[in-house]
Motif scaffolding. Structure first.
Motif, mmCIF file in Angstrom:
data_model
loop_
_atom_site.group_PDB
_atom_site.id
_atom_site.type_symbol
_atom_site.label_atom_id
_atom_site.label_comp_id
_atom_site.label_asym_id
_atom_site.label_seq_id
_atom_site.Cartn_x
_atom_site.Cartn_y
_atom_site.Cartn_z
ATOM 1 N N ASP A 2 0.844 -1.191 0.000
ATOM 2 C CA ASP A 2 0.000 0.000 0.000
ATOM 3 C C ASP A 2 0.885 1.249 0.000
ATOM 4 O OD1 ASP A 2 -1.938 1.912 0.241
ATOM 5 O OD2 ASP A 2 -2.872 1.042 2.019
ATOM 6 N N TYR A 3 1.344 1.625 -1.194
ATOM 7 C CA TYR A 3 2.214 2.790 -1.318
ATOM 8 C C TYR A 3 1.474 4.086 -0.985
ATOM 9 C CZ TYR A 3 5.683 -0.196 -3.522
ATOM 10 O OH TYR A 3 6.608 -1.181 -3.773
ATOM 11 N N ARG A 4 0.183 4.109 -1.249
ATOM 12 C CA ARG A 4 -0.603 5.307 -0.919
ATOM 13 C C ARG A 4 -0.568 5.577 0.581
ATOM 14 N NH1 ARG A 4 -6.239 5.730 0.372
ATOM 15 N NH2 ARG A 4 -6.845 7.913 0.285
ATOM 16 N N PHE A 7 2.855 6.743 1.591
ATOM 17 C CA PHE A 7 3.070 8.128 1.194
ATOM 18 C C PHE A 7 2.371 9.083 2.163
ATOM 19 C CE2 PHE A 7 2.038 11.950 -1.259
ATOM 20 C CZ PHE A 7 3.291 12.300 -1.735
ATOM 21 N N MET A 29 10.527 7.769 -2.763
ATOM 22 C CA MET A 29 9.263 7.485 -3.443
ATOM 23 C C MET A 29 9.171 8.249 -4.761
ATOM 24 S SD MET A 29 6.451 6.889 -0.438
ATOM 25 C CE MET A 29 5.384 5.941 -1.518
ATOM 26 N N TRP A 34 7.086 5.440 -6.739
ATOM 27 C CA TRP A 34 6.199 4.624 -5.907
ATOM 28 C C TRP A 34 5.023 5.477 -5.465
ATOM 29 C CZ3 TRP A 34 10.561 2.498 -2.309
ATOM 30 C CH2 TRP A 34 11.293 1.514 -3.003
ATOM 31 N N TYR A 35 3.860 5.196 -5.958
ATOM 32 C CA TYR A 35 2.594 5.881 -5.725
ATOM 33 C C TYR A 35 2.520 7.214 -6.447
ATOM 34 C CZ TYR A 35 -1.378 8.244 -3.629
ATOM 35 O OH TYR A 35 -2.548 8.928 -3.452
#
Length: 135
Positions: A2-4, A7, A29, A34-35
């Motif tokens: 879950d990159y969100r 972040f 990131m 990433w995201y």
């Protein structure tokens, strides 16, 4: 992964600009995409802010950007200066990259982030992104 969520946690931790590792990890990131959209210039912005807060790994990251001409002019002399700065802060990846650059010269050097790259100190903040191995 879950990159969100990662972040959002990093943005919260970096709010106010005092968490150097959150700033560094935001740079990672942006560098890796990433995201967020891959953006070496935004990564550089976060790496510089992290370095101001004493994160030696950020100097290594800036050196890698300089060596590859991403967000900075491609300049191995400048890269060596960034690696030296990180090495003086006891960052082992900076020490490795500086030694590799001096040993092999610019023509034989390839980007190595040392043994690991990725989110440093992520578990301290509850971020659970994987560490990746290799260069």
């Amino acid at each position: 992964m879950d990159y969100r969520a990662a972040f959002e946690q990093l943005i919260t931790a970096a709010d106010g600009g005092n968490d150097g590792y959150a700033l560094y990890n935001l740079g990672i990131m942006y560098l890796k995409g990433w995201y967020v959209a891959r953006d070496p210039h935004q990564a550089l912005h976060y790496f510089k802010r992290a370095l101001e807060r004493g994160v030696g790994a950020a100097a290594n990251a800036i050196g890698v950007l300089a060596a590859h001409g991403e967000a900075l002019p491609g300049d191995f002399t400048a890269a060596a200066r960034w690696f030296e700065k990180g090495a003086n802060m006891s960052d082992t990846d900076s020490i490795f990259n500086m030694g590799t650059l001096y040993l092999h010269g610019a023509s034989g050097w390839v980007v190595l982030w040392g043994g690991n790259w990725g989110l440093h100190m992520g578990r301290r903040r509850g971020v659970t992104l994987p560490r990746q191995h290799g260069g």
